[in-house]
Scaffold this motif. Structure first.
Motif, PDB file in Angstrom:
ATOM      1  N   GLU A 266      64.069  65.075  16.076  1.00  0.00           N
ATOM      2  CA  GLU A 266      65.225  65.731  16.287  1.00  0.00           C
ATOM      3  C   GLU A 266      65.346  65.420  17.960  1.00  0.00           C
ATOM      4  OE1 GLU A 266      65.745  69.702  15.315  1.00  0.00           O
ATOM      5  OE2 GLU A 266      66.645  69.238  13.339  1.00  0.00           O
ATOM      6  N   MET A 267      64.427  66.017  18.590  1.00  0.00           N
ATOM      7  CA  MET A 267      64.281  66.059  20.132  1.00  0.00           C
ATOM      8  C   MET A 267      64.393  64.617  20.524  1.00  0.00           C
ATOM      9  SD  MET A 267      64.355  69.026  21.037  1.00  0.00           S
ATOM     10  CE  MET A 267      64.204  69.060  22.823  1.00  0.00           C
ATOM     11  N   ARG A 268      63.670  63.593  19.774  1.00  0.00           N
ATOM     12  CA  ARG A 268      63.870  62.165  20.273  1.00  0.00           C
ATOM     13  C   ARG A 268      65.354  61.576  20.045  1.00  0.00           C
ATOM     14  NH1 ARG A 268      61.335  57.067  16.699  1.00  0.00           N
ATOM     15  NH2 ARG A 268      61.983  55.603  18.258  1.00  0.00           N
ATOM     16  N   LEU A 269      65.897  61.988  19.075  1.00  0.00           N
ATOM     17  CA  LEU A 269      67.405  61.549  19.035  1.00  0.00           C
ATOM     18  C   LEU A 269      68.107  61.884  20.492  1.00  0.00           C
ATOM     19  CD1 LEU A 269      68.032  62.068  15.551  1.00  0.00           C
ATOM     20  CD2 LEU A 269      67.771  59.805  16.749  1.00  0.00           C
ATOM     21  N   LEU A 270      67.747  63.408  20.686  1.00  0.00           N
ATOM     22  CA  LEU A 270      68.599  63.756  21.699  1.00  0.00           C
ATOM     23  C   LEU A 270      67.891  63.139  23.054  1.00  0.00           C
ATOM     24  CD1 LEU A 270      70.649  66.131  22.838  1.00  0.00           C
ATOM     25  CD2 LEU A 270      68.419  67.369  22.856  1.00  0.00           C
TER      26      LEU A 270
ATOM     27  N   TYR B  14      61.989  52.602  31.532  1.00  0.00           N
ATOM     28  CA  TYR B  14      62.993  52.950  30.475  1.00  0.00           C
ATOM     29  C   TYR B  14      62.026  52.741  29.228  1.00  0.00           C
ATOM     30  CZ  TYR B  14      67.038  52.143  27.276  1.00  0.00           C
ATOM     31  OH  TYR B  14      67.922  52.275  26.250  1.00  0.00           O
ATOM     32  N   ARG B  15      61.416  51.597  29.114  1.00  0.00           N
ATOM     33  CA  ARG B  15      60.697  51.633  27.948  1.00  0.00           C
ATOM     34  C   ARG B  15      59.479  52.492  27.677  1.00  0.00           C
ATOM     35  NH1 ARG B  15      59.919  45.076  28.783  1.00  0.00           N
ATOM     36  NH2 ARG B  15      62.192  44.423  28.048  1.00  0.00           N
ATOM     37  N   ARG B  16      59.045  52.826  28.770  1.00  0.00           N
ATOM     38  CA  ARG B  16      58.004  53.940  28.794  1.00  0.00           C
ATOM     39  C   ARG B  16      58.439  55.175  28.353  1.00  0.00           C
ATOM     40  NH1 ARG B  16      54.452  55.900  34.080  1.00  0.00           N
ATOM     41  NH2 ARG B  16      53.340  57.628  33.052  1.00  0.00           N
ATOM     42  N   LEU B  17      59.511  55.610  28.754  1.00  0.00           N
ATOM     43  CA  LEU B  17      60.436  56.715  28.381  1.00  0.00           C
ATOM     44  C   LEU B  17      60.568  56.843  26.867  1.00  0.00           C
ATOM     45  CD1 LEU B  17      62.779  57.187  31.322  1.00  0.00           C
ATOM     46  CD2 LEU B  17      60.915  58.854  30.833  1.00  0.00           C
ATOM     47  N   LEU B  18      61.167  55.655  26.380  1.00  0.00           N
ATOM     48  CA  LEU B  18      61.482  55.644  24.988  1.00  0.00           C
ATOM     49  C   LEU B  18      60.288  55.804  24.125  1.00  0.00           C
ATOM     50  CD1 LEU B  18      64.171  52.918  24.888  1.00  0.00           C
ATOM     51  CD2 LEU B  18      64.222  55.473  24.928  1.00  0.00           C
ATOM     52  N   ARG B  19      59.078  54.820  24.453  1.00  0.00           N
ATOM     53  CA  ARG B  19      57.962  54.893  23.929  1.00  0.00           C
ATOM     54  C   ARG B  19      56.973  56.557  23.926  1.00  0.00           C
ATOM     55  NH1 ARG B  19      56.030  50.376  25.638  1.00  0.00           N
ATOM     56  NH2 ARG B  19      55.466  51.334  27.885  1.00  0.00           N
ATOM     57  N   ALA B  20      57.462  57.048  25.081  1.00  0.00           N
ATOM     58  CA  ALA B  20      57.052  58.426  25.161  1.00  0.00           C
ATOM     59  C   ALA B  20      57.648  59.413  24.262  1.00  0.00           C
ATOM     60  CB  ALA B  20      56.833  59.193  26.655  1.00  0.00           C
ATOM     61  N   HIS B  21      58.775  59.193  23.998  1.00  0.00           N
ATOM     62  CA  HIS B  21      59.821  59.998  23.167  1.00  0.00           C
ATOM     63  C   HIS B  21      59.406  59.859  21.861  1.00  0.00           C
ATOM     64  CE1 HIS B  21      63.531  60.838  25.741  1.00  0.00           C
ATOM     65  NE2 HIS B  21      62.387  61.479  26.305  1.00  0.00           N
ATOM     66  N   ARG B  22      58.913  58.496  21.506  1.00  0.00           N
ATOM     67  CA  ARG B  22      58.509  58.239  20.045  1.00  0.00           C
ATOM     68  C   ARG B  22      57.293  58.938  19.749  1.00  0.00           C
ATOM     69  NH1 ARG B  22      58.824  52.948  20.544  1.00  0.00           N
ATOM     70  NH2 ARG B  22      56.612  52.520  21.060  1.00  0.00           N
ATOM     71  N   LYS B  23      56.393  58.910  20.743  1.00  0.00           N
ATOM     72  CA  LYS B  23      54.796  59.593  20.502  1.00  0.00           C
ATOM     73  C   LYS B  23      54.814  61.157  20.628  1.00  0.00           C
ATOM     74  CE  LYS B  23      52.383  55.402  22.129  1.00  0.00           C
ATOM     75  NZ  LYS B  23      51.324  55.142  22.984  1.00  0.00           N
ATOM     76  N   HIS B  24      55.962  61.590  21.503  1.00  0.00           N
ATOM     77  CA  HIS B  24      55.309  63.045  21.949  1.00  0.00           C
ATOM     78  C   HIS B  24      56.488  63.965  21.307  1.00  0.00           C
ATOM     79  CE1 HIS B  24      51.796  61.952  23.934  1.00  0.00           C
ATOM     80  NE2 HIS B  24      52.653  60.832  24.455  1.00  0.00           N
ATOM     81  N   LEU B  25      57.674  63.551  20.808  1.00  0.00           N
ATOM     82  CA  LEU B  25      58.578  64.588  20.544  1.00  0.00           C
ATOM     83  C   LEU B  25      58.874  64.282  19.228  1.00  0.00           C
ATOM     84  CD1 LEU B  25      61.480  63.442  23.276  1.00  0.00           C
ATOM     85  CD2 LEU B  25      59.711  65.432  23.113  1.00  0.00           C
ATOM     86  N   SER B  26      59.652  65.624  18.715  1.00  0.00           N
ATOM     87  CA  SER B  26      59.910  65.537  17.129  1.00  0.00           C
ATOM     88  C   SER B  26      61.041  64.861  16.909  1.00  0.00           C
ATOM     89  CB  SER B  26      60.312  67.004  16.751  1.00  0.00           C
ATOM     90  OG  SER B  26      61.438  67.433  17.443  1.00  0.00           O
TER      91      SER B  26
END
Length: 131
Positions: free
Chosen positions: A47-51, A33-45
């Motif tokens: 808008e996409m991160r919020l989604l 779960y933490r890895r996914l949120l960290r990957a979203h923070r680093k690799h998504l815009s």
């Protein structure tokens, strides 16, 4: 030779011979779960991160009480594969596997359709504001 160096060398020799690496070890749910949120923070815009963050949180919340080991392993495996693809940027332009789509339930297909509509809606909203 140090044990860690010996293991590293053995792993390199196995992959150099063309042998596939062993099965991936599944991360425990909280680490994944933490890895996914960290990957979203680093690799998504943003808008996409919020989604993405909202979807990950909802899915992990829904599956918290699952006790069937097959479902748990499938859930964690798919999310771990997603994290690896996201971190390596290999997901860009990739299409969904038809075999996975056939295995989806009606509810999952409905969620996928709603996700597609949300992405299309954001795309048209973004296009209108840029004009």
């Amino acid at each position: 030779m140090k044990p860690s160096l010996r293991l590293l060398l053995a792993a390199h020799m196995n992959t150099a011979k063309g042998l596939s690496p062993g099965p991936m070890a599944l991360l425990p749910p909280i680490y994944l779960y933490r890895r996914l949120l960290r990957a979203h923070r680093k690799h998504l815009s943003p808008e996409m991160r919020l989604l993405g963050d909202a979807y990950v949180k909802a899915q992990f919340r829904e599956h918290r009480g699952i006790e069937n080991p097959v479902h748990v392993i499938g859930f964690l495996t798919e999310w771990q594969l997603y994290a690896e693809k996201l971190e390596s940027n290999s997901w860009v332009g990739e299409k969904l596997d038809p075999a996975k789509i056939e295995k989806m339930s009606d509810e999952q297909l409905g969620q996928l359709y709603e996700l597609m509509k949300a992405i299309q809606k954001r795309g048209t909203e973004g296009g209108e504001t840029q004009s």
